[in-house]
Write a protein that holds these residues in place. Structure first.
Motif, short mmCIF file in Angstrom:
data_model
loop_
_atom_site.label_atom_id
_atom_site.label_comp_id
_atom_site.label_asym_id
_atom_site.label_seq_id
_atom_site.Cartn_x
_atom_site.Cartn_y
_atom_site.Cartn_z
N VAL A 100 0.84 -1.20 0.00
CA VAL A 100 0.00 0.00 0.00
C VAL A 100 0.87 1.25 0.00
O VAL A 100 1.92 1.30 0.65
CB VAL A 100 -0.97 0.01 1.21
N ILE A 101 0.43 2.25 -0.74
CA ILE A 101 1.03 3.58 -0.76
C ILE A 101 -0.03 4.53 -0.23
O ILE A 101 -1.14 4.58 -0.77
CB ILE A 101 1.44 3.98 -2.19
N PHE A 102 0.30 5.29 0.81
CA PHE A 102 -0.73 6.06 1.50
C PHE A 102 -0.31 7.53 1.61
O PHE A 102 0.76 7.84 2.12
CB PHE A 102 -0.94 5.49 2.91
N ALA A 103 -1.15 8.43 1.14
CA ALA A 103 -0.86 9.86 1.21
C ALA A 103 -0.91 10.36 2.65
O ALA A 103 -1.75 9.92 3.45
CB ALA A 103 -1.85 10.65 0.36
N ASN A 104 -0.01 11.30 2.96
CA ASN A 104 -0.01 11.94 4.26
C ASN A 104 0.57 13.35 4.09
O ASN A 104 0.73 13.80 2.96
CB ASN A 104 0.78 11.11 5.28
N ILE A 105 0.87 14.01 5.18
CA ILE A 105 1.35 15.39 5.12
C ILE A 105 2.77 15.49 5.66
O ILE A 105 3.24 14.63 6.41
CB ILE A 105 0.44 16.33 5.93
N LEU A 106 3.45 16.57 5.28
CA LEU A 106 4.75 16.84 5.88
C LEU A 106 4.55 17.39 7.29
O LEU A 106 3.54 18.02 7.60
CB LEU A 106 5.54 17.84 5.03
N GLY A 107 5.49 17.07 8.15
CA GLY A 107 5.45 17.59 9.51
C GLY A 107 4.99 16.62 10.56
O GLY A 107 4.89 16.98 11.74
N ILE A 108 4.73 15.36 10.20
CA ILE A 108 4.20 14.42 11.20
C ILE A 108 5.28 13.94 12.17
O ILE A 108 4.96 13.34 13.20
CB ILE A 108 3.50 13.20 10.54
N TYR A 109 6.54 14.21 11.87
CA TYR A 109 7.63 13.88 12.80
C TYR A 109 8.30 15.14 13.35
O TYR A 109 9.40 15.05 13.90
CB TYR A 109 8.70 13.02 12.12
N ASN A 110 7.69 16.29 13.14
CA ASN A 110 8.34 17.56 13.49
C ASN A 110 9.67 17.69 12.73
O ASN A 110 10.67 18.18 13.27
CB ASN A 110 8.56 17.67 15.00
N GLU A 111 9.65 17.22 11.49
CA GLU A 111 10.87 17.14 10.69
C GLU A 111 11.07 18.34 9.78
O GLU A 111 12.04 18.38 9.01
CB GLU A 111 10.86 15.85 9.85
N VAL A 112 10.18 19.33 9.86
CA VAL A 112 10.26 20.50 8.99
C VAL A 112 10.77 21.67 9.82
O VAL A 112 10.13 22.09 10.78
CB VAL A 112 8.89 20.84 8.37
N ASP A 144 3.26 -4.08 3.83
CA ASP A 144 4.35 -3.44 3.09
C ASP A 144 3.85 -2.06 2.66
O ASP A 144 3.27 -1.90 1.59
CB ASP A 144 4.74 -4.29 1.87
N TYR A 145 4.07 -1.09 3.52
CA TYR A 145 3.48 0.24 3.31
C TYR A 145 4.55 1.26 2.93
O TYR A 145 5.74 1.10 3.24
CB TYR A 145 2.79 0.71 4.59
N THR A 146 4.12 2.31 2.26
CA THR A 146 4.92 3.52 2.10
C THR A 146 4.02 4.70 2.39
O THR A 146 2.98 4.88 1.76
CB THR A 146 5.49 3.66 0.67
N THR A 147 4.40 5.50 3.38
CA THR A 147 3.71 6.76 3.66
C THR A 147 4.35 7.85 2.82
O THR A 147 5.58 8.00 2.82
CB THR A 147 3.81 7.12 5.15
N LEU A 148 3.54 8.59 2.08
CA LEU A 148 4.03 9.72 1.29
C LEU A 148 3.77 11.00 2.07
O LEU A 148 2.62 11.41 2.22
CB LEU A 148 3.31 9.78 -0.05
N ARG A 149 4.83 11.64 2.56
CA ARG A 149 4.66 12.93 3.24
C ARG A 149 4.74 14.03 2.19
O ARG A 149 5.82 14.42 1.75
CB ARG A 149 5.72 13.09 4.33
N LEU A 150 3.58 14.50 1.80
CA LEU A 150 3.48 15.40 0.65
C LEU A 150 3.82 16.84 1.04
O LEU A 150 3.46 17.31 2.12
CB LEU A 150 2.06 15.36 0.08
N PRO A 151 4.46 17.58 0.12
CA PRO A 151 4.72 18.99 0.36
C PRO A 151 3.49 19.81 0.01
O PRO A 151 2.43 19.27 -0.32
CB PRO A 151 5.86 19.28 -0.63
N TRP A 152 3.61 21.12 0.08
CA TRP A 152 2.57 21.99 -0.46
C TRP A 152 2.65 21.88 -1.97
O TRP A 152 3.69 22.14 -2.58
CB TRP A 152 2.77 23.42 0.04
N LEU A 153 1.54 21.49 -2.58
CA LEU A 153 1.56 21.06 -3.98
C LEU A 153 1.26 22.20 -4.94
O LEU A 153 0.53 23.13 -4.63
CB LEU A 153 0.54 19.94 -4.18
N ASN A 154 1.84 22.07 -6.14
CA ASN A 154 1.52 23.01 -7.22
C ASN A 154 1.29 22.23 -8.51
O ASN A 154 1.51 21.02 -8.57
CB ASN A 154 2.63 24.07 -7.39
N ASP A 155 0.84 22.93 -9.53
CA ASP A 155 0.51 22.30 -10.81
C ASP A 155 1.54 22.61 -11.89
O ASP A 155 1.23 22.65 -13.07
CB ASP A 155 -0.88 22.74 -11.28
#
Length: 214
Positions: A100-112, A144-155
């Motif tokens: 599984v690939i699962f969308a998430n947000i940046l900052g969940i580890y206080n890593e920013v 077997d997961y991958t969390t995607l910590r997404l940035p602020w997105l643009n087009d």
């Protein structure tokens, strides 16, 4: 390969779908698309299996999961008690689906870090605990997961990104949706890539910016 996309009308999901359906290198992919209102993707019907799936409904998710091999969830789980993440994990196990690939947000580890980190925290704080819990549930699931910590997105019409793992500082503040789709497709091609990991994805040229880059 049987590939299920949930929340399949999302903007990143649509890019992934279009690349799969238009690319010669993805002819081995059998695509199933699950979303609340299936008519939104009706035009893809001849090329993909379209299903109405409410991610908060366990039976819906279970039906979509049947005979799948890899799953992409294109929504960050901000639901009460993380019902979306729990439904995905439970039905994957019931159907013996492991990847599984699962969308998430940046900052969940206080890593920013820095000013942007402080600014980002203000915006994500209302849904932060649910996002953290979603990642923890996946990590404890044995999937077997991958969390995607997404940035602020643009087009932006570009594919440009760097990847950081869960124990590294996040690099960048923004990135294109096309870049995120490219990472997902790399994992589809090679499911062992970033297995059991949480990855940050962003345009490294935006590192040090104090606000998102659009």
């Amino acid at each position: 390969m049987n590939f299920l996309i949930l929340a399949a009308n999302g903007q990143i999901a649509r890019i992934v779908e279009n690349r799969i359906l238009s690319g010669d290198d993805f002819q081995n992919i059998n695509l199933t698309l699950g979303l609340r209102n299936s008519h939104r993707l009706a035009s893809l019907g001849p090329k993909a299996r379209i299903m109405e799936v409410d991610l908060t409904n366990n039976q819906d998710v279970n039906k979509a999961m049947y005979k799948q091999e890899i799953v992409f969830v294109d929504v960050v789980d901000h639901t009460k008690d993380n019902i979306i993440t729990k439904n995905v994990i439970e039905t994957m196990k019931a159907n013996r689906v492991s990847r599984v690939i699962f969308a998430n947000i940046l900052g969940i580890y206080n890593e920013v870090s820095g000013e942007f980190g402080r600014w980002n925290l203000q915006f994500v704080l209302p849904g932060l605990q649910a996002a953290i819990n979603s990642d923890k549930l996946l990590a404890k699931s044995s999937l077997d997961y991958t969390t995607l910590r997404l940035p602020w997105l643009n087009d932006r019409n570009e594919i440009k990104y760097s990847i950081t793992t869960h124990n590294e500082p996040y690099i960048g503040v923004s990135g294109s949706r096309k870049s995120i789709a490219d990472v997902i497709l790399k994992i589809v091609r090679n499911p062992e890539l970033y297995d059991k990991d949480s990855i940050g994805i962003a345009d490294p040229d935006t590192q040090g910016k104090e606000r998102p880059v659009y």
